[in-house]
Design a protein around this motif. Sequence first.
Motif, PDB file in Angstrom:
ATOM      1  N   VAL A 110      -2.086   2.689  14.911  1.00 54.29           N
ATOM      2  CA  VAL A 110      -1.281   1.451  14.933  1.00 54.29           C
ATOM      3  C   VAL A 110      -2.280   0.345  15.578  1.00 54.29           C
ATOM      4  CG1 VAL A 110       1.003   2.398  15.626  1.00 54.29           C
ATOM      5  CG2 VAL A 110      -0.447   1.841  17.648  1.00 54.29           C
ATOM      6  N   ALA A 111      -1.945  -0.972  15.317  1.00 56.18           N
ATOM      7  CA  ALA A 111      -2.816  -1.797  15.755  1.00 56.18           C
ATOM      8  C   ALA A 111      -2.314  -2.514  17.178  1.00 56.18           C
ATOM      9  CB  ALA A 111      -2.857  -3.077  14.964  1.00 56.18           C
ATOM     10  N   ASP A 121     -12.149  -0.391  18.236  1.00 59.33           N
ATOM     11  CA  ASP A 121     -11.753  -1.763  17.613  1.00 59.33           C
ATOM     12  C   ASP A 121     -11.099  -1.803  16.415  1.00 59.33           C
ATOM     13  OD1 ASP A 121     -12.515  -4.648  19.123  1.00 59.33           O
ATOM     14  OD2 ASP A 121     -12.484  -4.742  17.062  1.00 59.33           O
ATOM     15  N   LEU A 141     -11.202  -4.172  14.076  1.00 56.67           N
ATOM     16  CA  LEU A 141     -12.156  -4.808  13.176  1.00 56.67           C
ATOM     17  C   LEU A 141     -13.135  -3.867  12.446  1.00 56.67           C
ATOM     18  CD1 LEU A 141     -13.105  -8.321  14.605  1.00 56.67           C
ATOM     19  CD2 LEU A 141     -10.911  -7.847  13.446  1.00 56.67           C
ATOM     20  N   ALA A 197     -15.936  -4.739   6.170  1.00 59.62           N
ATOM     21  CA  ALA A 197     -15.066  -5.389   5.310  1.00 59.62           C
ATOM     22  C   ALA A 197     -14.644  -6.919   6.187  1.00 59.62           C
ATOM     23  CB  ALA A 197     -13.694  -4.756   5.136  1.00 59.62           C
ATOM     24  N   ARG A 198     -15.189  -6.997   7.388  1.00 57.47           N
ATOM     25  CA  ARG A 198     -14.768  -8.133   8.310  1.00 57.47           C
ATOM     26  C   ARG A 198     -13.154  -8.480   8.106  1.00 57.47           C
ATOM     27  NH1 ARG A 198     -18.895 -11.493   4.936  1.00 57.47           N
ATOM     28  NH2 ARG A 198     -17.905 -13.240   6.360  1.00 57.47           N
ATOM     29  N   ALA A 199     -12.640  -7.623   8.388  1.00 57.12           N
ATOM     30  CA  ALA A 199     -10.968  -7.684   8.429  1.00 57.12           C
ATOM     31  C   ALA A 199     -10.558  -6.529   9.479  1.00 57.12           C
ATOM     32  CB  ALA A 199     -10.347  -7.348   6.939  1.00 57.12           C
ATOM     33  N   ALA A 200      -9.482  -7.000   9.992  1.00 57.80           N
ATOM     34  CA  ALA A 200      -8.625  -6.283  11.012  1.00 57.80           C
ATOM     35  C   ALA A 200      -7.797  -5.166  10.276  1.00 57.80           C
ATOM     36  CB  ALA A 200      -8.007  -7.282  12.038  1.00 57.80           C
ATOM     37  N   VAL A 201      -8.480  -4.033  10.125  1.00 55.40           N
ATOM     38  CA  VAL A 201      -7.593  -3.232   9.223  1.00 55.40           C
ATOM     39  C   VAL A 201      -7.817  -1.660   9.550  1.00 55.40           C
ATOM     40  CG1 VAL A 201      -7.913  -4.499   7.076  1.00 55.40           C
ATOM     41  CG2 VAL A 201      -9.633  -2.967   7.610  1.00 55.40           C
ATOM     42  N   ARG A 232      -5.377   0.862   9.979  1.00 57.66           N
ATOM     43  CA  ARG A 232      -4.195   1.535   8.942  1.00 57.66           C
ATOM     44  C   ARG A 232      -5.228   2.683   8.122  1.00 57.66           C
ATOM     45  NH1 ARG A 232      -3.353  -4.315   6.398  1.00 57.66           N
ATOM     46  NH2 ARG A 232      -4.082  -5.374   8.135  1.00 57.66           N
ATOM     47  N   PRO A 240      -9.621   1.685   5.427  1.00 56.79           N
ATOM     48  CA  PRO A 240      -8.724   1.757   4.246  1.00 56.79           C
ATOM     49  C   PRO A 240      -9.106   0.928   3.212  1.00 56.79           C
ATOM     50  CG  PRO A 240      -7.753   0.220   5.874  1.00 56.79           C
ATOM     51  CD  PRO A 240      -8.801   0.958   6.447  1.00 56.79           C
ATOM     52  N   LEU A 241     -10.245   0.093   3.517  1.00 61.48           N
ATOM     53  CA  LEU A 241     -10.949  -0.886   2.423  1.00 61.48           C
ATOM     54  C   LEU A 241     -12.046  -0.316   1.642  1.00 61.48           C
ATOM     55  CD1 LEU A 241     -10.634  -4.162   4.264  1.00 61.48           C
ATOM     56  CD2 LEU A 241      -9.217  -3.544   2.090  1.00 61.48           C
TER      57      LEU A 241
END
Lengths: 851, 144
Positions: free
Chosen positions: B52-53, B76, B78, B82-86, B89, B104-105
């Motif tokens: 979970v975030a 963290d 981030l 990908a420079r995304a907060a994922v 997930r 996940p990316l």
Amino acid sequence: MSTTENRTDTATRAVVVVGHGMVGHRFVEALRSRDTDSTWKVVVLSEEAEAAYDRVGLSSYVGAWDRASLALAGNTYAGDDLVDLRLGTRAEHVDRDARTVTTSAGEVIAYDALVIATGSHPFVPPVPGHDSTGCFVYRTLDDLDGIRVAAESAIERAAAEGGAANGLVVGGGLLGLEAANALRLLGLTPHVVEFAPRLMPLQVDDGGGAVLERLIGSLGVQVHTGAGTSSIAAQDDGRLAVELSDGTALLTDLVVFSAGVRPSDAVARAAGLDVGERGGVVTDLACRTSDENVWAVGEVAAVEGRCYGLVAPGYTMAEVVADRLLGGEATFPGADLSTKLKLLGVDVASFGDAMATTPGALEIVHTDATKGTYAKVVVSDDAKTLLGGILVGDASAYTTLKAYVGREVPGDPGALVSPAGTELGADALPDDAVICSCNNVTKGSICGAIAEGACDLAAIKGCTNAGTTCGGCLPTVKKLLVDSGVELSKALCEHFEQSRAELFEIVASTGIRTFSGLIARYGTGTGCEICKPTVASILASTSSDHVLDGEQAALQDSNDHFLANIQKNGTYSVVPRMPGGEVTAEQLITIGQVAKDFGLYVKVTGGQRIDLFGARVEQLPAIWQRLVDVGMESGQAYGKSLRTVKSCVGSSWCRYGVQDSVGMAVDLEHRYRGLRSPHKIKFGVSGCARECAEARGKDVGVIATDKGWNLYVCGNGGQTPAHARLLASDLDDETLVRYIDRFLMFYVRTADRLQRTAPWLDALEGGLDHLKAVVCEDSLGIADDLEAAMGRHVEGYQDEWKAVLDDPEKLSRFVSFVNAPEEADPTVAFDESGPRKVPVLLGLPTVRENA
Amino acid sequence: MTTLVTPPGAPPVDVAPSAGRSAVRPGILPPPGARQWVPACPVTALVPGRGVAVLLPGGAQAALFLLPNGMIYAVDNLDPYARAAVLSRGLTGDRGGEPTVASPLLKQVFSLRTGAALDDPAVALPTYAVRVQAGTVRIGVPLP
């Protein structure tokens, strides 16, 4: 001994033995067998209710739970009138002047000689919460009974919650690993926490410890080295939250302390006997304490200040004291601390100067990571004399090597741990073709890597980067490996040796419905991003359970977990199903309204439907509620599953059409929607030979003829386009559907992970002819099975999104932040200044100091 | 990046007592310094194997994971590639026993213990200390 004769009424003298462990028992046996004239009578005080048992083999109590099987031979001294064994009786007080022992029963027993054999007790570090319910030590049969009760109730609790029960062992020494094995046998997942940077720090060095850790880890024991236990806190549900010094935390059902032992010298201390700095009753080499009538043996004895934690030196001390009581001159010769044992089935041996502390000592090490063995010999500075060594994983050489300690080694000492060299040959098959387009890797570089020794996918990925991004080329890379003559592992990943197809058969035939059950029985470790979605897909293909039900939820890739397609900034796109490309005006209006209300970017897809981009995770349920309300359902654009059935308008509107292609497309999409498969599946249905639906570029292509339908299969677009091949001609509706049922299920059962239908057909032995035989002639006799499996899928279909909206528990996972469910992710941003809305990525993240 | 104070409605942060950690040997302690322990969620809210975030004061995000074996980790959120907060997930698992999460990316794999990117020695995620108190998982954030 001169003053003892007249202290008793009989001719025999009295020795009181305090403690009836292995060494205490050995002492009694030694004395009784040597004292042929029966000059001594013996009183043994045993604190435990159990007569001496095999404490070294304590772990074997687990499972059989038969105390009798651990009893040491002759431990009740039946028929020997000169031995008086008092079970459950502790020595409370020793009066050295009066030479009496007061027992916990209140009795005062006179002695001529007193032998202290109280052993040791586990050291429990003063961690906050160490005395919580659920904390144990590992020393006695009673301890194990307590652990058993706790473990069984933990397993019950875990089973009720659908999880696994865990146990934590504090201490990764010999006994700690024994305890971990016991927890494992009890059905818990054991964790071992060890302060030192390696397991068994006293016996093995860092290299051996690393191999040991790997071997033991592969048995399901979770090893945490270089970490201490900071605190233990009981939770409301009876579990213990344990915080480690490395900042991690874990939830466990019970804790077993095995962080070393301390001599049980309390009685001796109280009696004023000399004790060592670090505890233990100090004796001379005769094992006599500071009182000439008092002796100490076993783990409680500090012989010339040194305690020994092994049973063999204790036995030697017992023999020494027995000899002394009979007038002998025996002395303790020191102990060989070499050990060879099997822990959790892993051989560990350590002998001589294992840590190479001799000045100038040289070490020769051979590690074989594939076999999981570590061997080290320590030799003198001239490389001639063997001083010691360590063996992990394979200790078969222990006996021979130990025999050489202190002697000159014949020949090259390195040969003692001789490695078995392997050479890998591979043909170079260079070519300019780009295999991995994500990373621009050519066939030449891949074959070059193979030629340079990369012999599995992981190695090729490591040295060429091929397949490290989208993974789409991995089946091709695998094929290159096979073609090059390398015997290729069909292992799915490091956790499963089986291929996807084999796992499918295992799931189908065993009925195992959980990942944890499957990996426990057929795999190793805890899984990864490769095997988890693969198994999730297999489970979904073989049942109609919701993909987010129970344990399955944890296996789904992010797309399947949130039932939407993740995009580059972490937002999602939403694709409602439009079977055959059909959509009502009302649905279209709702889609437009939703896009407007949520600010979504709208694009029409290649599969005749509409994609809505830029939805944050917490917006998905509200969006879907509105779509479901107008009769739309999940398009599974996020899944490895049926995507779309593209169609032309067909005979109902088109002047050229010969069949109702839209009607057939809608029926097929309704039949196969939601079917999880090794990769995505696309269909096309064209109403005449003009082929406006581009059906021959699809996995399943259906093209109308005057007499019915032609069925084409295994066409793919994408990276390696392939035209679909004709499987059967002029089929009626019913036969068409039956053949597609068989074809799809055969593919789902036998394809590799992420292998689309065209490469699957290429790799299929016998190729198209074989496929035709299986699907159209039932050459394998499995057609009924395949059709029945598809029938179950069709019957059990439910809309995944509707099911989520109806389930508050599943719905609750659709939040950006668990601690701020109303909050939008502040890092999500868009740029709407250009011709279309696009996501804005973050700047490179600021590096903060590690917490 | 947007700066954020403690989110509205979230319970106030508290400061952990620093005494009473005598069993920990020097050298393997987390970096010293007082922390605030930000409440994340009840332990029971975590699904074994998933993350979970957690929104942290100041706008940082942690990805918090409960593994099936009971271990709880926070890194963290981030994804530096990908420079995304994922990362919360991503799928968890292990590589050679090392507990991991995969983005996940683009599926880069990170150690949950150390934050290190396992195929890229130059990249590591910040990690956070975690504790469970009275059924609540808390994340330790160094005080400024």
